[in-house]
Scaffold this active site. Structure first.
Site, PDB file in Angstrom:
ATOM      1  N   ASP A  83    -115.120 108.508  16.157  1.00  0.00           N
ATOM      2  CA  ASP A  83    -114.522 109.747  15.644  1.00  0.00           C
ATOM      3  C   ASP A  83    -114.109 109.566  14.188  1.00  0.00           C
ATOM      4  O   ASP A  83    -113.984 108.440  13.690  1.00  0.00           O
ATOM      5  CB  ASP A  83    -113.308 110.154  16.481  1.00  0.00           C
ATOM      6  CG  ASP A  83    -112.125 109.198  16.329  1.00  0.00           C
ATOM      7  OD1 ASP A  83    -112.346 107.969  16.427  1.00  0.00           O
ATOM      8  OD2 ASP A  83    -110.994 109.673  16.114  1.00  0.00           O
ATOM      9  N   GLU A 178    -109.901 107.351  18.131  1.00  0.00           N
ATOM     10  CA  GLU A 178    -109.030 106.334  17.544  1.00  0.00           C
ATOM     11  C   GLU A 178    -108.148 106.939  16.458  1.00  0.00           C
ATOM     12  O   GLU A 178    -106.977 106.545  16.302  1.00  0.00           O
ATOM     13  CB  GLU A 178    -109.871 105.188  16.967  1.00  0.00           C
ATOM     14  CG  GLU A 178    -109.069 103.977  16.506  1.00  0.00           C
ATOM     15  CD  GLU A 178    -108.622 104.021  15.048  1.00  0.00           C
ATOM     16  OE1 GLU A 178    -107.892 103.124  14.614  1.00  0.00           O
ATOM     17  OE2 GLU A 178    -109.004 104.980  14.328  1.00  0.00           O
TER      18      GLU A 178
END
Length: 414
Positions: A83, A178
């Site tokens: 991400d 994350e």
């Protein structure tokens, strides 16, 4: 030799897929578009010859490179997240490749006069003559952490194609979310099956980190009373003024822009205010656990004091711990840091061992039983339009992964 062309092609293929995460979402992954890259990565790991490739219902990806030695060795892992930060848009990324960087200003966007300048970003000076990948000035780049993914996939491909390099069993893991602090929340450490691992999620070449912030988030809500402003005397209570009083009561120099190294901070990340209610979002950070607890107490005591001053509960605060300093979990197994340091030295990279002024999946994973220091991925100026990554740094990070695998294979004791 690690192919420069393959590194560039792979990295650009990843960053041009929008994977921005969303802290307001309750799903995992937090955005459906993260599946686009997750599925691509799972297929790519199969294509290069990895074993036991899996992607679960939350988009966590795991794969195995079997040992090619006959003796027993530790099982190690390499982890990165796919991400990108919601701090700045990751949609429609248009990377620019700067060959043989001349050490001068880089025009990211001529129309908007957006310049990446070594006068401001001094780290650029060390990459003169190298190949840089930058943004076009309108998005972030996504080197955090698609550079790490590029390096891990490229290293596995290289080891598969060069069986003369001896290694034990290697596990690979890629995580969603994350950037919003959830990357390790649903990571199955037992299924992963490594004795220890490394996140490839650091910045400049040479970084090796096993200390990070203790972290918490705080939501401060201030109540007000709205009445017609023409008849407000003695009746209106403007929550935004009280919020200002709260903000100004915290130490002004203990903020990110005034701190470095081991210095902690209070960071006001968001304000949403009207007369009736104002909401402040803070993050609290400190490497020292005692200081970390003291910072939380400062905010709680300030809330009590202001409520007493106003004579009613005008302020409420909710503080939630996010992650803790992984140093406590790494120090008993410092040989895993020593291996990474030795790998860098053998590749003529000067190790830069320093605390992370942030957090990584490795922090939470270390507390879940998987010791997990952090290694450089090569990028700079994460989470914004000035982000860039030297291709040579990605190549070196790929070589470090291979070298760690080689060194570990010579260690027959867990």
């Amino acid at each position: 030799m690690i192919s420069k062309e393959n590194i560039i092609k792979r990295f650009i293929g990843y960053v041009t897929i929008d994977t921005e995460s969303d802290p307001t979402s309750n799903t995992t992954p937090s955005t459906a578009k993260q599946w686009d890259l997750a599925n691509k990565l799972a297929e790519e790991l199969k294509a290069i010859g990895m074993s036991d490739v899996s992607i679960d219902e939350n988009a966590y990806i795991m794969a195995t490179l079997p040992s090619n030695v006959s003796h027993k060795t530790p099982t190690i892992g390499f982890i990165a997240h796919f991400d990108t930060s919601p701090d700045f848009t990751g949609a429609n990324i248009n990377p620019q490749i700067i060959e043989q960087y001349n050490g001068k200003d880089i025009v990211l966007n001529e129309a908007e006069n957006i310049i990446l300048s070594p006068d401001y970003f001094e780290d650029l000076h060390q990459y003169k003559g190298q190949t840089l990948i930058t943004t076009d000035g309108t998005t972030l780049l996504g080197a955090d952490d698609k550079a790490g993914i590029t390096e891990i996939v490229s290293a596995m491909e290289y080891l598969i194609n060069h069986p003369e390099i001896k290694h034990g069993t290697i596990k690979v893991g890629f995580t969603p979310d994350e950037e919003i602090g959830r990357g390790a929340h649903k990571f199955d450490v037992e299924k992963f099956g490594a004795d220890w691992a490394y996140t490839m999620d650091g910045s400049q070449i040479g970084e090796l980190e096993y200390e990070n912030f203790n972290a918490a988030g705080a939501v401060v809500k201030i109540k007000g009373k709205i009445v017609h402003p023409g008849y407000a005397k003695g009746k209106m209570i403007n929550s935004m003024y009280i919020a200002q009083e709260f903000i100004n009561s915290l130490p002004r120099i203990e903020t990110p822009e005034h701190t470095e190294d081991y210095q902690g901070f209070f960071h006001l990340s968001s304000i949403k205010g009207e007369v009736e209610e104002t909401v402040l979002q803070y993050i609290i950070r400190d490497h020292d656990f005692g200081h970390f607890e003291a910072r939380k107490a400062v905010m709680e005591n300030l809330t009590i004091e202001l409520n007493e001053q106003y004579g009613w509960d005008v302020i409420s605060i909710e503080i939630k711990d996010q992650y803790f300093n992984m140093r406590e979990k790494i120090e008993p197994v410092m040989h895993i840091v020593d291996i990474a340091e030795e790998a860098m030295k053998q590749l003529h990279i000067e190790p830069i061992i320093k605390p992370i002024r942030g957090g990584t999946d490795g922090s939470q994973l270390s507390y879940k039983g998987l010791p997990c220091p952090n290694i450089f991925a090569g990028g700079h100026n994460f989470h914004g339009r000035y982000e860039y990554v030297p291709v040579e740094s990605m190549i070196k990070a790929t070589e470090v992964i291979c070298k760690i695998a080689e060194i570990t294979s010579k260690n027959q004791n867990k």
